[in-house]
Design a protein around this motif. Structure first.
Motif, PDB file in Angstrom:
ATOM      1  N   LEU A 447       0.837  -1.203   0.000  1.00 16.51           N
ATOM      2  CA  LEU A 447       0.000   0.000   0.000  1.00 16.51           C
ATOM      3  C   LEU A 447       0.875   1.257   0.000  1.00 16.51           C
ATOM      4  CD1 LEU A 447      -3.000   0.791   0.087  1.00 16.51           C
ATOM      5  CD2 LEU A 447      -2.826   0.869   2.580  1.00 16.51           C
ATOM      6  N   GLN A 448       1.937   1.237   0.791  1.00 21.67           N
ATOM      7  CA  GLN A 448       2.851   2.383   0.822  1.00 21.67           C
ATOM      8  C   GLN A 448       3.548   2.569  -0.519  1.00 21.67           C
ATOM      9  OE1 GLN A 448       5.118   1.192   4.447  1.00 21.67           O
ATOM     10  NE2 GLN A 448       4.604   3.237   5.203  1.00 21.67           N
ATOM     11  N   GLN A 449       3.922   1.463  -1.166  1.00 24.04           N
ATOM     12  CA  GLN A 449       4.597   1.599  -2.454  1.00 24.04           C
ATOM     13  C   GLN A 449       3.629   2.089  -3.527  1.00 24.04           C
ATOM     14  OE1 GLN A 449       7.838   1.383  -2.622  1.00 24.04           O
ATOM     15  NE2 GLN A 449       7.805   2.069  -4.757  1.00 24.04           N
ATOM     16  N   ALA A 450       2.391   1.666  -3.452  1.00 18.86           N
ATOM     17  CA  ALA A 450       1.387   2.208  -4.373  1.00 18.86           C
ATOM     18  C   ALA A 450       1.269   3.714  -4.201  1.00 18.86           C
ATOM     19  CB  ALA A 450       0.037   1.524  -4.126  1.00 18.86           C
ATOM     20  N   ALA A 451       1.327   4.183  -2.958  1.00 12.98           N
ATOM     21  CA  ALA A 451       1.278   5.627  -2.694  1.00 12.98           C
ATOM     22  C   ALA A 451       2.459   6.335  -3.337  1.00 12.98           C
ATOM     23  CB  ALA A 451       1.258   5.879  -1.189  1.00 12.98           C
ATOM     24  N   ARG A 452       3.656   5.749  -3.215  1.00 12.67           N
ATOM     25  CA  ARG A 452       4.848   6.373  -3.809  1.00 12.67           C
ATOM     26  C   ARG A 452       4.730   6.448  -5.329  1.00 12.67           C
ATOM     27  NH1 ARG A 452       7.298   2.492  -0.265  1.00 12.67           N
ATOM     28  NH2 ARG A 452       7.755   3.498   1.745  1.00 12.67           N
ATOM     29  N   GLU A 453       4.271   5.373  -5.944  1.00 13.37           N
ATOM     30  CA  GLU A 453       4.169   5.370  -7.401  1.00 13.37           C
ATOM     31  C   GLU A 453       3.154   6.405  -7.881  1.00 13.37           C
ATOM     32  OE1 GLU A 453       6.345   3.825  -8.990  1.00 13.37           O
ATOM     33  OE2 GLU A 453       7.079   2.381  -7.511  1.00 13.37           O
ATOM     34  N   LEU A 454       2.039   6.545  -7.172  1.00 15.75           N
ATOM     35  CA  LEU A 454       1.047   7.551  -7.548  1.00 15.75           C
ATOM     36  C   LEU A 454       1.607   8.955  -7.367  1.00 15.75           C
ATOM     37  CD1 LEU A 454      -1.728   8.478  -8.424  1.00 15.75           C
ATOM     38  CD2 LEU A 454      -2.528   8.124  -6.066  1.00 15.75           C
ATOM     39  N   LEU A 455       2.274   9.200  -6.255  1.00 17.84           N
ATOM     40  CA  LEU A 455       2.878  10.515  -6.014  1.00 17.84           C
ATOM     41  C   LEU A 455       3.846  10.889  -7.135  1.00 17.84           C
ATOM     42  CD1 LEU A 455       3.610  10.224  -2.185  1.00 17.84           C
ATOM     43  CD2 LEU A 455       2.007  11.838  -3.215  1.00 17.84           C
ATOM     44  N   LEU A 456       4.687   9.947  -7.526  1.00 16.50           N
ATOM     45  CA  LEU A 456       5.681  10.224  -8.556  1.00 16.50           C
ATOM     46  C   LEU A 456       5.030  10.466  -9.916  1.00 16.50           C
ATOM     47  CD1 LEU A 456       8.377   7.650  -7.416  1.00 16.50           C
ATOM     48  CD2 LEU A 456       8.629  10.140  -7.425  1.00 16.50           C
ATOM     49  N   ALA A 457       3.918   9.794 -10.176  1.00 10.77           N
ATOM     50  CA  ALA A 457       3.209  10.028 -11.441  1.00 10.77           C
ATOM     51  C   ALA A 457       2.558  11.404 -11.475  1.00 10.77           C
ATOM     52  CB  ALA A 457       2.152   8.940 -11.644  1.00 10.77           C
ATOM     53  N   GLN A 458       2.239  11.974 -10.308  1.00 14.79           N
ATOM     54  CA  GLN A 458       1.551  13.263 -10.230  1.00 14.79           C
ATOM     55  C   GLN A 458       2.482  14.461 -10.399  1.00 14.79           C
ATOM     56  OE1 GLN A 458      -0.139  12.719  -6.328  1.00 14.79           O
ATOM     57  NE2 GLN A 458      -2.167  12.196  -7.132  1.00 14.79           N
ATOM     58  N   ALA A 459       3.780  14.269 -10.453  1.00 19.22           N
ATOM     59  CA  ALA A 459       4.730  15.380 -10.493  1.00 19.22           C
ATOM     60  C   ALA A 459       4.452  16.313 -11.677  1.00 19.22           C
ATOM     61  CB  ALA A 459       6.157  14.847 -10.579  1.00 19.22           C
ATOM     62  N   SER A 460       4.548  17.613 -11.438  1.00 20.49           N
ATOM     63  CA  SER A 460       4.307  18.599 -12.507  1.00 20.49           C
ATOM     64  C   SER A 460       5.414  18.603 -13.547  1.00 20.49           C
ATOM     65  CB  SER A 460       4.186  20.004 -11.903  1.00 20.49           C
ATOM     66  OG  SER A 460       5.458  20.487 -11.481  1.00 20.49           O
ATOM     67  N   ASP A 517       2.320   7.810   4.730  1.00 24.32           N
ATOM     68  CA  ASP A 517       1.070   7.369   5.356  1.00 24.32           C
ATOM     69  C   ASP A 517      -0.028   7.294   4.297  1.00 24.32           C
ATOM     70  OD1 ASP A 517      -1.161   6.846   6.838  1.00 24.32           O
ATOM     71  OD2 ASP A 517      -0.978   8.576   8.181  1.00 24.32           O
ATOM     72  N   PRO A 518      -0.394   6.091   3.836  1.00 21.67           N
ATOM     73  CA  PRO A 518      -1.457   5.979   2.828  1.00 21.67           C
ATOM     74  C   PRO A 518      -2.812   6.461   3.340  1.00 21.67           C
ATOM     75  CG  PRO A 518      -0.185   3.932   2.997  1.00 21.67           C
ATOM     76  CD  PRO A 518       0.180   4.783   4.172  1.00 21.67           C
ATOM     77  N   GLY A 519      -2.971   6.537   4.652  1.00 26.15           N
ATOM     78  CA  GLY A 519      -4.242   6.954   5.222  1.00 26.15           C
ATOM     79  C   GLY A 519      -4.692   8.327   4.785  1.00 26.15           C
ATOM     80  N   TYR A 520      -3.772   9.140   4.281  1.00 30.40           N
ATOM     81  CA  TYR A 520      -4.159  10.474   3.830  1.00 30.40           C
ATOM     82  C   TYR A 520      -5.080  10.429   2.610  1.00 30.40           C
ATOM     83  CZ  TYR A 520      -0.572  12.296   6.979  1.00 30.40           C
ATOM     84  OH  TYR A 520       0.169  12.615   8.091  1.00 30.40           O
ATOM     85  N   TRP A 521      -5.123   9.302   1.918  1.00 32.51           N
ATOM     86  CA  TRP A 521      -6.027   9.172   0.764  1.00 32.51           C
ATOM     87  C   TRP A 521      -7.420   8.681   1.169  1.00 32.51           C
ATOM     88  CZ3 TRP A 521      -0.794   8.616  -0.295  1.00 32.51           C
ATOM     89  CH2 TRP A 521      -0.314   9.283  -1.437  1.00 32.51           C
ATOM     90  N   ALA A 522      -7.642   8.462   2.454  1.00 32.85           N
ATOM     91  CA  ALA A 522      -8.938   7.920   2.878  1.00 32.85           C
ATOM     92  C   ALA A 522     -10.062   8.895   2.526  1.00 32.85           C
ATOM     93  CB  ALA A 522      -8.920   7.647   4.377  1.00 32.85           C
TER      94      ALA A 522
END
Length: 522
Positions: A447-460, A517-522
């Motif tokens: 779950l944490q790694q999924a969060a990292r991959e999404l964050l990196l894809a969102q970069a401007s 903390d993946p919980g921030y996407w809740a």
């Protein structure tokens, strides 16, 4: 004092780290910026400290840049990069022996690289701690930015905006041992939904472009020369257009002066390929080495040799011109504002040294000239709010500091395809958190790694690069890779079949935010 000058330097680079390759072209973005901008800035701060000059700067350090500076692999590779620069400069000393002008320039580069190596080793390769010490001495206020520099209004997904802001807050607290009061909005992009996340993160102020403040409702009484408060109570500062134009403008900006060093004319393109090959970012193609012998003047063979002494003098003249213009602004405003006016001058930090090689000399001259007068004082936005607490309440206009002042740099025919893919991934991330938010062990890691991959894809950075066309293949591949990894993790978590070996490989490659903390996407 009749007024204040708030210089804000925004330091950011996208997270680029490729342990699977011995040498990777795009990693040199970090190495070049560290050599030409950030180490020279540390040298300035130390000189100002030793001379007890009245310096107060704001420095925004993005979490991705901080993560790269703290990474042992990239630290080792940067040390290797510096050694290569010194070796190349030594070769240039021999090659230019019979050309006095070039030989003096080669000697300048050699001495400069030696000094930067000594500084980097002196701070034990820890630039984060090096900058933090100047926060302790009072010369700097360090603030943070969105976790991976996403254009927050474009996410159109409140949990993702929240995650970008709160992960950055947590990261800053862990790294610097204190909370950041200010928050740099990536690309100065403000829009609906940003305030709530900043309020939850306990951030006190941010900056918008000029029109973002002037278009506020109701109209700000004092223009950009005083902050406003949003209805949520967060202070908003507007960029001073005159201070910006004198530095940024292609037509009027100082960096275009013909005596300054030409960024693009580099020995990596001029000299025999076999000679420079070991020092190129990619051995199979020509590129920048950092050794440049020509000024901006003319084109091709008409360019003049770079005169370092003349360029430094010109930087001092431009600093004097800049200061005089700010003093005239303050004098015109006398008695017209409730409090002494504040001139907010935000810039990309890499302008000073990387894109504009004499930028550090400009800053040095400006600081020294400011110390000689008593009309204008350096200040940080938070200091100004602490000193003057009462301001108008208004809602800023949606805006950015990009081309045309809105979103078109990041949403156009080259990159608009990204947003639908991000929206699907963002919704899926919230689904994962609802299902697995309390999980531990392997599921928690995935779950944490999924969060990292999404964050990196969102970069401007990726849509920006696609728009400018500088490295479009790399930007496109990064977006695809992170989204594909995210969706693979989503499928594995959904079917309770996490591939631990593959997950470990991802954790070792995209290793930023170890406590995310993946919980921030809740």
């Amino acid at each position: 004092m009749q007024g204040y000058l708030a210089i804000v330097l925004h330091a950011h680079l996208p997270f680029v780290r490729h342990p699977e390759h011995e040498k990777f072209l795009e990693e040199t973005w970090l190495f070049e910026a560290t050599t030409e901008c950030y180490l020279p800035l540390l040298q300035l701060l130390e000189n100002w400290r030793q001379e007890n000059l009245p310096v107060r700067l704001t420095l925004s350090l993005s979490p991705t840049l901080v993560s790269m500076w703290q990474d042992s692999l990239l630290q080792t590779r940067y040390s290797r990069h510096l050694e290569g620069l010194i070796e190349l400069a030594e070769k240039e000393l021999q090659r230019t022996w019979w050309d006095r002008e070039l030989h003096e320039l080669a000697r300048f580069y050699h001495q400069r690289f030696l000094g930067l190596r000594e500084l980097y080793q002196g701070v034990q390769r820890d630039l984060v701690r090096a900058f933090a010490q100047y926060q302790e001495t009072g010369q700097l206020e360090i603030i943070t930015c969105a976790a991976t520099h996403a254009v927050l209004p474009l996410l159109q997904h409140p949990p993702s905006v929240r995650a970008q802001v709160l992960i950055a807050r947590d990261h800053h607290q862990r790294v610097f041992g204190r909370s950041a009061r200010g928050f740099w909005l990536p690309e100065c992009a403000y829009g609906e939904g940003v305030d709530a996340a900043l309020l939850e993160g306990d951030f006190r102020w941010f900056i918008v472009d000029t029109h973002g403040l002037l278009g506020a409702q109701p109209a700000p009484r004092y223009g950009v020369f005083a902050p406003i408060y949003t209805p949520d109570g967060i202070a908003v500062f507007g960029r001073d257009p005159d201070a910006s134009r004198q530095v940024w403008s292609k037509e009027e900006g100082y960096p275009g002066d013909p005596v300054y060093r030409d960024f693009y004319r580099d020995i990596g393109f001029d000299l025999d390929l076999d000679y420079v090959r070991p020092y190129l970012p990619s051995p199979d193609q020509r590129g920048f080495t950092g050794i440049k012998y020509y000024s901006i003047t003319g084109a091709g063979s008409d360019k003049r040799r770079y005169d370092r002494a003349l360029a430094v003098r010109r930087a001092g003249e431009h600093a004097a011109h800049f200061l005089q213009a700010r003093l005239e602004q303050v004098r015109r405003l006398e008695g017209l504002t409730q409090h002494p006016p504040v001139l907010v001058a935000p810039y990309d930090a890499e302008l000073f040294g990387h894109w504009w090689y004499e930028g550090p000399e400009f800053l040095d001259a400006l600081v020294r000239q400011l110390a000689q007068q008593r009309t204008l004082s350096m200040i940080t936005p938070w200091d100004y709010l602490s000193r003057y607490t009462t301001h108008q309440v208004a809602t800023p206009m949606p805006s950015s500091w990009g081309e045309a002042g809105y979103w078109q740099v990041w949403v156009n025919e080259t990159n608009a395809w990204i947003l639908p893919h991000l929206r699907v991934a963002q919704e899926r991330m919230s689904q994962l958190v609802r299902r697995h938010g309390r999980s531990r062990g392997l599921t928690r890691r995935a779950l944490q790694q999924a969060a990292r991959e999404l964050l990196l894809a969102q970069a401007s950075d990726w849509p920006f690069i696609l728009r400018t066309g500088t490295s479009p293949g790399y930007a496109r591949q990064r977006i695809r890779d992170h989204l594909l990894r995210f969706h693979a993790l989503y499928d594995q978590l959904t079917h309770a079949r996490v591939d631990e070996l593959w997950l470990t490989q991802l954790e070792q490659r995209d290793n930023l935010f170890p406590h995310v903390d993946p919980g921030y996407w809740a």
